[in-house]
Design a protein around this motif. Structure first.
Motif, PDB file in Angstrom:
ATOM      1  N   ILE A  82       0.861  -1.184   0.000  1.00  0.00           N
ATOM      2  CA  ILE A  82       0.000   0.000   0.000  1.00  0.00           C
ATOM      3  C   ILE A  82       0.895   1.231   0.000  1.00  0.00           C
ATOM      4  N   PRO A  83       0.788   2.095  -1.003  1.00  0.00           N
ATOM      5  CA  PRO A  83       1.809   3.135  -1.245  1.00  0.00           C
ATOM      6  C   PRO A  83       2.228   3.971  -0.041  1.00  0.00           C
ATOM      7  N   PRO A  84       1.317   4.609   0.725  1.00  0.00           N
ATOM      8  CA  PRO A  84       1.809   5.481   1.798  1.00  0.00           C
ATOM      9  C   PRO A  84       1.918   4.803   3.161  1.00  0.00           C
ATOM     10  N   ALA A  85       1.479   3.534   3.272  1.00  0.00           N
ATOM     11  CA  ALA A  85       1.321   2.942   4.600  1.00  0.00           C
ATOM     12  C   ALA A  85       2.091   1.637   4.740  1.00  0.00           C
ATOM     13  N   MET A  86       2.759   1.509   5.866  1.00  0.00           N
ATOM     14  CA  MET A  86       3.396   0.248   6.214  1.00  0.00           C
ATOM     15  C   MET A  86       2.431  -0.500   7.146  1.00  0.00           C
ATOM     16  N   GLY A  87       2.900  -0.887   8.310  1.00  0.00           N
ATOM     17  CA  GLY A  87       2.027  -1.644   9.192  1.00  0.00           C
ATOM     18  C   GLY A  87       1.515  -0.821  10.349  1.00  0.00           C
ATOM     19  N   ILE A  88       1.089  -1.524  11.399  1.00  0.00           N
ATOM     20  CA  ILE A  88       0.643  -0.896  12.640  1.00  0.00           C
ATOM     21  C   ILE A  88       1.425  -1.532  13.775  1.00  0.00           C
ATOM     22  N   ASP A  89       2.186  -0.715  14.491  1.00  0.00           N
ATOM     23  CA  ASP A  89       3.022  -1.212  15.585  1.00  0.00           C
ATOM     24  C   ASP A  89       2.192  -1.297  16.867  1.00  0.00           C
ATOM     25  N   HIS A  90       2.572  -2.214  17.771  1.00  0.00           N
ATOM     26  CA  HIS A  90       1.802  -2.467  18.990  1.00  0.00           C
ATOM     27  C   HIS A  90       2.694  -2.394  20.233  1.00  0.00           C
ATOM     28  N   ARG A  91       2.128  -1.839  21.307  1.00  0.00           N
ATOM     29  CA  ARG A  91       2.769  -1.856  22.617  1.00  0.00           C
ATOM     30  C   ARG A  91       1.675  -2.079  23.662  1.00  0.00           C
ATOM     31  N   ILE A  92       2.085  -2.366  24.887  1.00  0.00           N
ATOM     32  CA  ILE A  92       1.116  -2.553  25.956  1.00  0.00           C
ATOM     33  C   ILE A  92       1.521  -1.707  27.154  1.00  0.00           C
ATOM     34  N   VAL A  93       0.553  -1.015  27.728  1.00  0.00           N
ATOM     35  CA  VAL A  93       0.784  -0.128  28.870  1.00  0.00           C
ATOM     36  C   VAL A  93      -0.231  -0.474  29.953  1.00  0.00           C
ATOM     37  N   ASN A  94       0.261  -0.929  31.097  1.00  0.00           N
ATOM     38  CA  ASN A  94      -0.639  -1.281  32.206  1.00  0.00           C
ATOM     39  C   ASN A  94      -1.763  -2.215  31.758  1.00  0.00           C
ATOM     40  N   GLY A  95      -1.431  -3.140  30.851  1.00  0.00           N
ATOM     41  CA  GLY A  95      -2.393  -4.137  30.399  1.00  0.00           C
ATOM     42  C   GLY A  95      -3.247  -3.732  29.214  1.00  0.00           C
ATOM     43  N   TYR A  96      -3.098  -2.479  28.730  1.00  0.00           N
ATOM     44  CA  TYR A  96      -3.908  -1.977  27.618  1.00  0.00           C
ATOM     45  C   TYR A  96      -3.044  -1.811  26.370  1.00  0.00           C
ATOM     46  N   VAL A  97      -3.594  -2.240  25.233  1.00  0.00           N
ATOM     47  CA  VAL A  97      -2.844  -2.182  23.984  1.00  0.00           C
ATOM     48  C   VAL A  97      -2.943  -0.799  23.352  1.00  0.00           C
ATOM     49  N   TYR A  98      -1.782  -0.266  22.968  1.00  0.00           N
ATOM     50  CA  TYR A  98      -1.693   0.974  22.201  1.00  0.00           C
ATOM     51  C   TYR A  98      -1.090   0.639  20.850  1.00  0.00           C
ATOM     52  N   ILE A  99      -1.624   1.260  19.802  1.00  0.00           N
ATOM     53  CA  ILE A  99      -1.166   0.963  18.453  1.00  0.00           C
ATOM     54  C   ILE A  99      -0.750   2.247  17.736  1.00  0.00           C
ATOM     55  N   SER A 100       0.149   2.077  16.771  1.00  0.00           N
ATOM     56  CA  SER A 100       0.700   3.230  16.067  1.00  0.00           C
ATOM     57  C   SER A 100       0.799   2.941  14.576  1.00  0.00           C
ATOM     58  N   PRO A 101       0.111   3.718  13.729  1.00  0.00           N
ATOM     59  CA  PRO A 101       0.235   3.541  12.276  1.00  0.00           C
ATOM     60  C   PRO A 101       1.630   3.969  11.828  1.00  0.00           C
ATOM     61  N   VAL A 102       2.244   3.131  11.025  1.00  0.00           N
ATOM     62  CA  VAL A 102       3.600   3.406  10.540  1.00  0.00           C
ATOM     63  C   VAL A 102       3.534   3.760   9.056  1.00  0.00           C
ATOM     64  N   GLY A 103       3.923   4.972   8.722  1.00  0.00           N
ATOM     65  CA  GLY A 103       3.930   5.394   7.320  1.00  0.00           C
ATOM     66  C   GLY A 103       5.247   5.038   6.648  1.00  0.00           C
ATOM     67  N   VAL A 104       5.283   5.148   5.336  1.00  0.00           N
ATOM     68  CA  VAL A 104       6.523   4.939   4.586  1.00  0.00           C
ATOM     69  C   VAL A 104       7.485   6.066   4.948  1.00  0.00           C
ATOM     70  N   ALA A 105       8.666   5.693   5.426  1.00  0.00           N
ATOM     71  CA  ALA A 105       9.601   6.680   5.973  1.00  0.00           C
ATOM     72  C   ALA A 105      10.105   7.668   4.927  1.00  0.00           C
ATOM     73  N   ASP A 106      10.403   7.170   3.747  1.00  0.00           N
ATOM     74  CA  ASP A 106      10.963   8.023   2.685  1.00  0.00           C
ATOM     75  C   ASP A 106       9.872   8.333   1.656  1.00  0.00           C
ATOM     76  N   PRO A 107       9.434   9.583   1.547  1.00  0.00           N
ATOM     77  CA  PRO A 107       8.372   9.935   0.588  1.00  0.00           C
ATOM     78  C   PRO A 107       8.699   9.536  -0.846  1.00  0.00           C
ATOM     79  N   GLU A 108       9.975   9.467  -1.191  1.00  0.00           N
ATOM     80  CA  GLU A 108      10.354   9.087  -2.556  1.00  0.00           C
ATOM     81  C   GLU A 108      10.045   7.624  -2.855  1.00  0.00           C
ATOM     82  N   GLU A 109       9.849   6.821  -1.811  1.00  0.00           N
ATOM     83  CA  GLU A 109       9.535   5.405  -2.005  1.00  0.00           C
ATOM     84  C   GLU A 109       8.056   5.189  -2.354  1.00  0.00           C
ATOM     85  N   ILE A 110       7.218   6.168  -2.023  1.00  0.00           N
ATOM     86  CA  ILE A 110       5.775   5.997  -2.238  1.00  0.00           C
ATOM     87  C   ILE A 110       5.440   5.764  -3.712  1.00  0.00           C
TER      88      ILE A 110
END
Length: 614
Positions: A82-110
Motif C-alpha cells: 500500500i503506497p503510503p502505509a506500512m504496518g501498525i506497531d503495537h505496545r502494551i501499557v498497564n495491560g492496555y494495547v496501544y497501536i501506532s500507524p507506521v507510514g513509509v519513511a521516505d516519501p520518494e519510495e511511495i
C-alpha cells in the motif's frame, strides 16, 4: 495547545502492580533500555485501541492482538505494498494495547510502490468474487479442523491398541501436538482474516478520496450510504431470530414464550408437545453455525456466545414475537435503504460535469460496493464462529491442568501467556511420564493469585486516549476507516486549534459521523450486552462500541453513539443498514452522557448535544 501527548515512557506504574510486564510478551514493552527504539517510540503517535479492547488484556487473550499485529502489517507492507502505509506497531501499557500507524519513511519510495500495489491489488479486485468463495472454503476447512481437536486427561496406561498397532507415540506427545495445532489454527485463521480486508478498506478510502476531489467537503456518511443495502453474512444470526419468532407464531406456541422462563426451562416445556418439538428442531438448525456469535467483539474469552447462553437469543425471540403480534415489520428496511442509496448516488452523479470524473466516480463506487460485504462477513467467520469454538478448546486444556492441581479453577488458564501454557504442559507431561510430582501445583497457583490481584488493579485504571507525537497526516487506511483516527481527531484530543470546527459548549461532544441524519431522544448508556433488554423503543443507544450480537437492538433505537470507531466500524455499518443517525468515536460518550439525558445527535457533523440532563 500542547503539540504532543504524554511520552509513552513516562506513563506511571499503577501502585501495587509492579512487575505487571512479565504477564505479556517482552516485545510489547516500551523500550527505555534501547535508545534507538525509544527515540522512535517517542516520535510516534500511540492511541489506545478501545475499539477492540474495552478492558485490560488477560495474558492468554493477547493471542489475537499478536496475530493481527503481524498479519495486518504483513499485508500492508509485504503483500500489497500500500503506497503510503506500512504496518501498525503495537505496545502494551498497564495491560492496555496501544497501536501506532507506521507510514513509509521516505516519501520518494511511495511512487515506487504504486505499480506493485496496482498489479497485486488489481488482481484481487478483478477476481474478487472467485477469491472470496475460495476464502470461505479455506475458513470452512480451518473451522472443521478446530472442531475435531479435543483435550482429555492423560491415561493411567496407554490403550492396548497403541501396542498392537505399533503407533510408536505416546499420549503426552499427542497432547502437545494437538496444542500446537490449536495455536497454529488460530494464527492461520488470522492470516486469512486480513487476506482481503486491507483491500476492502483501501477501496473505501480510495472512493472517499476520489469523491472528495470531485465534491470537496462531501460528508463521509453521504458516501458510505451509496454502498448501503448489501446482505452480509453477519446479519444472518439476526435473521434467524426473526425466523424462529415467525415459526413460533405459525405453530401457535407463542404463548409459551410469554411465560417468564429461562431458556433451559422453556426448552423443557416445549419438549412436552409435538409443536414445541418441531420448533426445537428449527432452533437446532439455526444454532449451528448462526448462534456461534459472541456477546462482545469476540476478542476476550469472557464474552460468551449465544450457544453458551441461550437466554440471550431467547430474549430477542420473545421480543420479536411481541412485535409480530403487534403487526410490526421486523428486520432491516432494505427496500427503503436501497431507494435512498440510489437517490443519493444519482443526485451526486448528476452533478459531475465531465466524463473522466464520472468514470472515476463510477469505478470507485462499484469497487466499494463489491468489496464491502467482506468488511463485515470476515467478522462472523473469525471473531465470532472461530473464536467461540477456540475458547471452548482452550478451556478443555484448563480443565486438564486443573485436574492435576496446576490450577484452582479452569479459568486460571487465561492468566498464562500461550508460551507459558506450553511450558506448563511439558511440566505436566514429564511428571506423568516419570511418575514424579510436577512443579506446577506448587508454582502456578501462587503466581496466578498474584496476577489476578494485578489484573483487578489494571482494570480500575483509565487509559489515556493517546501517547507520543501526532503525525502531520494519518495515512494508514485501517486507522482512518475502522478507528476513525485522523489528524483532526488527534488535534481534538489535544484541545483543538482556534477556529477549528467542533463542540462550542460544555454540553457538546465531537465524534465522527457514522450515519447521516439528525435525531433526538432519551439516552440509554449500556456497558455490557447483558443490559440490551433494558433498551426501550425510541431511545438512543450509547456504548463504548457495538458487536454483531447487538444488531437486533438497532430495530428498536432511533440513533447510536459510541466511544470508539470510524466510518467502517461495526456500529456505523449496521446503522446505515437501518438508516439510523449515528455518531462514532466520541472518545468519552459513555462518561459524558447519562441514561435518561435528552440527547441530540447529528450524524453529518459528528456533534452530540445534551439538551436536558436527567
Amino acid at each position: 495547545m500542547a503539540k504532543s501527548f504524554m511520552d509513552p515512557h513516562d506513563v506511571p506504574t499503577i501502585p501495587g502492580t509492579e512487575g505487571w510486564e512479565k504477564m505479556y510478551p517482552y516485545q510489547y514493552q516500551f523500550s527505555k533500555d534501547d535508545p534507538e527504539r525509544a527515540a522512535f517510540e517517542s516520535s510516534q503517535i500511540w492511541f489506545y485501541d478501545g475499539l477492540h479492547y474495552p478492558i485490560p488484556h488477560y495474558p492468554f487473550d493477547l493471542i489475537w492482538d499478536e496475530a493481527w499485529s503481524m498479519t495486518l502489517s504483513q499485508y500492508n507492507t509485504r503483500h500489497w505494498l500500500i503506497p503510503p502505509a506500512m504496518g501498525i506497531d503495537h505496545r502494551i501499557v498497564n495491560g492496555y494495547v496501544y497501536i501506532s500507524p507506521v507510514g513509509v519513511a521516505d516519501p520518494e519510495e511511495i511512487p515506487k510502490r504504486v505499480p506493485h500495489f496496482m498489479e497485486r491489488a488489481g488482481y484481487y479486485f478483478q477476481n474478487w468474487e472467485s477469491l472470496y468463495e475460495n476464502w470461505k472454503k479455506k475458513m470452512g476447512v480451518v473451522i472443521d479442523k478446530l472442531e475435531a481437536i479435543n483435550f482429555t486427561d492423560l491415561p493411567e496406561m496407554e490403550d492396548m491398541s497403541v501396542i498392537k498397532e505399533g503407533l510408536g507415540v505416546g499420549s503426552g506427545y499427542l497432547f502437545l501436538k494437538k496444542w500446537d495445532e490449536l495455536i497454529d489454527l488460530g494464527l492461520l485463521c488470522w492470516q486469512y482474516h486480513f487476506e482481503m480486508l486491507n483491500l476492502a478498506y483501501a477501496a473505501q478510502v480510495t472512493f472517499f478520496q476520489t469523491a472528495d476531489q470531485i465534491f470537496p467537503g462531501v460528508p463521509i456518511p453521504t458516501l458510505t450510504k451509496m454502498s448501503a443495502g448489501f446482505d452480509p453474512v453477519l446479519f444472518r444470526p439476526e435473521e434467524e431470530l426473526i425466523r424462529l419468532a415467525k415459526v413460533a407464531v405459525a405453530l401457535g406456541i407463542e404463548d409459551e414464550f410469554a411465560k417468564r422462563l429461562k431458556a433451559e426451562e422453556l426448552i423443557k416445556e416445549l419438549e412436552k408437545n409435538e409443536k414445541g418439538k418441531e420448533w426445537l428442531k428449527e432452533l437446532e438448525i439455526s444454532r449451528y453455525p448462526w448462534f456461534h456469535i459472541s456477546t462482545g467483539p469476540g476478542w476476550f474469552h469472557t464474552e460468551t456466545s449465544w450457544n453458551d447462553n441461550l437466554n440471550i437469543p431467547f430474549e430477542a425471540i420473545k421480543a420479536n414475537i411481541k412485535s409480530l403480534k403487534a403487526g410490526k415489520e421486523l428486520g432491516r428496511p432494505k427496500a427503503k435503504i436501497l431507494a435512498e442509496r440510489d437517490r443519493i448516488t444519482e443526485e451526486y452523479r448528476g452533478l459531475i460535469k465531465n466524463d473522466s470524473d464520472r468514470e472515476a466516480f463510477d469505478q470507485g463506487l462499484a469497487l466499494a460496493r463489491l468489496v464491502l460485504p467482506y468488511a463485515e462477513d470476515h467478522n462472523f467467520y473469525v471473531e465470532q464462529w472461530f473464536h467461540t469454538i477456540f475458547w471452548q478448546k482452550v478451556r478443555q486444556v484448563g480443565k486438564v491442568l486443573k485436574n492435576v492441581n496446576f490450577f484452582e479453577d479452569v479459568d486460571d488458564i487465561w492468566y498464562l501467556k500461550r508460551d507459558e501454557i506450553k511450558a506448563a504442559l511439558w511440566d505436566m507431561i514429564t511428571g506423568w511420564t516419570t511418575g514424579v510430582k510436577s512443579r506446577g501445583p506448587s508454582y502456578w497457583p501462587k503466581e496466578i493469585a498474584w496476577r489476578k490481584d494485578v489484573y483487578k488493579k489494571l482494570a480500575e485504571w483509565s487509559p489515556p486516549p493517546a501517547l507520543g507525537t501526532p503525525p502531520e497526516v494519518v495515512t494508514e487506511p485501517f486507522t482512518i476507516v475502522s478507528w476513525g483516527i485522523t489528524s483532526s481527531t488527534l488535534s481534538g484530543w489535544l484541545g483543538g486549534d482556534e477556529g477549528e470546527a467542533g463542540p462550542t459548549s460544555a454540553n457538546e461532544l465531537q465524534g465522527n459521523p457514522g450515519c447521516s441524519g439528525v435525531v433526538q431522544g432519551k439516552a440509554r448508556v449500556l456497558t455490557s450486552p447483558d443490559q440490551l433488554p433494558d433498551l426501550q423503543p425510541g431511545e438512543i443507544l450509547v456504548a463504548k462500541s457495538t458487536s454483531p450480537s447487538w444488531a437486533p437492538s438497532f430495530a428498536t433505537i432511533v440513533g447510536a453513539i459510541t466511544d470508539v470507531g470510524g466510518p467502517m466500524c461495526h456500529a456505523a455499518i449496521v446503522a446505515r443498514e437501518y438508516n439510523l443517525p449515528t455518531v462514532v468515536g466520541t472518545g468519552k460518550g459513555t462518561q459524558f452522557i447519562k441514561t435518561g439525558d435528552l440527547v441530540k445527535l447529528d450524524g453529518d457533523t459528528g456533534i452530540v448535544t445534551i439538551l436536558e440532563r436527567a
